[in-house]
Write an enzyme that holds these catalytic residues in place. Sequence first.
Site, PDB file in Angstrom:
ATOM      1  N   ILE A 144       0.844  -1.200   0.000  1.00 34.14           N
ATOM      2  CA  ILE A 144       0.000   0.000   0.000  1.00 34.14           C
ATOM      3  C   ILE A 144       0.881   1.253   0.000  1.00 34.14           C
ATOM      4  CG2 ILE A 144      -1.574   1.365   1.458  1.00 34.14           C
ATOM      5  CD1 ILE A 144      -3.227  -1.131   1.824  1.00 34.14           C
ATOM      6  N   VAL A 161       2.483   1.561  -3.542  1.00 36.71           N
ATOM      7  CA  VAL A 161       1.587   2.014  -4.606  1.00 36.71           C
ATOM      8  C   VAL A 161       1.180   3.471  -4.374  1.00 36.71           C
ATOM      9  CG1 VAL A 161      -0.753   1.725  -5.554  1.00 36.71           C
ATOM     10  CG2 VAL A 161       0.734  -0.265  -5.268  1.00 36.71           C
ATOM     11  N   GLU A 162       0.935   3.827  -3.117  1.00 33.44           N
ATOM     12  CA  GLU A 162       0.470   5.188  -2.832  1.00 33.44           C
ATOM     13  C   GLU A 162       1.551   6.244  -3.083  1.00 33.44           C
ATOM     14  OE1 GLU A 162      -2.507   6.174  -2.194  1.00 33.44           O
ATOM     15  OE2 GLU A 162      -3.510   4.276  -1.808  1.00 33.44           O
ATOM     16  N   THR A 163       2.747   5.991  -2.574  1.00 32.97           N
ATOM     17  CA  THR A 163       3.767   7.068  -2.582  1.00 32.97           C
ATOM     18  C   THR A 163       5.202   6.593  -2.827  1.00 32.97           C
ATOM     19  OG1 THR A 163       4.096   6.853  -0.185  1.00 32.97           O
ATOM     20  CG2 THR A 163       2.455   8.457  -0.897  1.00 32.97           C
ATOM     21  N   TYR A 209      -7.033  -1.333  -8.095  1.00 36.63           N
ATOM     22  CA  TYR A 209      -6.170  -0.972  -6.973  1.00 36.63           C
ATOM     23  C   TYR A 209      -5.931  -2.180  -6.071  1.00 36.63           C
ATOM     24  CZ  TYR A 209      -4.477   1.306  -2.736  1.00 36.63           C
ATOM     25  OH  TYR A 209      -3.732   1.655  -1.638  1.00 36.63           O
TER      26      TYR A 209
END
Length: 295
Positions: free
Chosen positions: A114, A117-119, A282
């Site tokens: 997570i 993928v996010e940052t 996602y």
Amino acid sequence: MKKIILITLIITSSLQGNYLEHPKSKALIDELVIEHGFEKSFVEDVLSSAMKQQKIIDSISKPAEFTWTWDRYKNLFIEEKRIANGKLFIKQNLKTLERAEREFGVPKEVITSILGVETRYGKIQGNYRVIDSLLTLGFDYPRRAKFFRKELVDFFLLTRENQLNINQIKGSYAGAMGYGQFISSSYRAYAIDYDGDGYADLFNSVDDAIGSVANYLYIHGWKKEGEIIYDAYPNNVRKVFKPNKALSKFIPLSFNEDGKEIYFIGDDNFVAITKYNISHFYAMAIYYLSEELTK
Ligand SMILES: [Ca+2]
């Protein structure tokens, strides 16, 4: 000639927006002052320095989840560099990840995916001023205005509670912040202190980010021994889903991958991931990346 220049300047400034003069500002100011006890002059200062950004509206109008193919989405997130950096992230934060896994039941590879993928594991936390994003979307994007108007109030509350400078906090075009890209209401509800300094800092504390992502998934139904997805065959998918309502918590999925149709069944933990970001692409990307990180 002078006159023309002057007119141009006026038009430009009204397009960028001074949110203090927006027709919807008065009600917001009243709400923040009367219901939440903010100083009127403080709120007015914040609004007058906030800018409308068309780029924000353009970005939210065409999110990758709806306009991209699965192959393109997968190739963006499941690639060598992100996998290698994910393995490094696990190595560097093993103790905290193992603690989160123990306390919340979420595997370290899923938490790491997570954040990846996010940052890119905290490296790219977004470059929009959150106040600009939330005013642009809350006041000038009717389709989601109600949602973002509420986030805007939460952002005022969050920055006050955590003593953050409301004018300086940056995030994604949609106002998501920090390592795990929490929106304001999620930050207030689910962020936790996990490094013991008494304060949930999702911008700078990797421990807090790890604990907060695990806490978020746990509260949204993550099951310790549960599955994310099962492989399925097309016939099976139909058999399971149509006649048996008892199994309706499962999500039938088919993805066109590398030119062929593949079939999956999403279980509880798939659903929990979609609570983080409501997109099947996602959740699938998180699953794939987490599998790569276990290798
Ligand atoms: Ca902390």
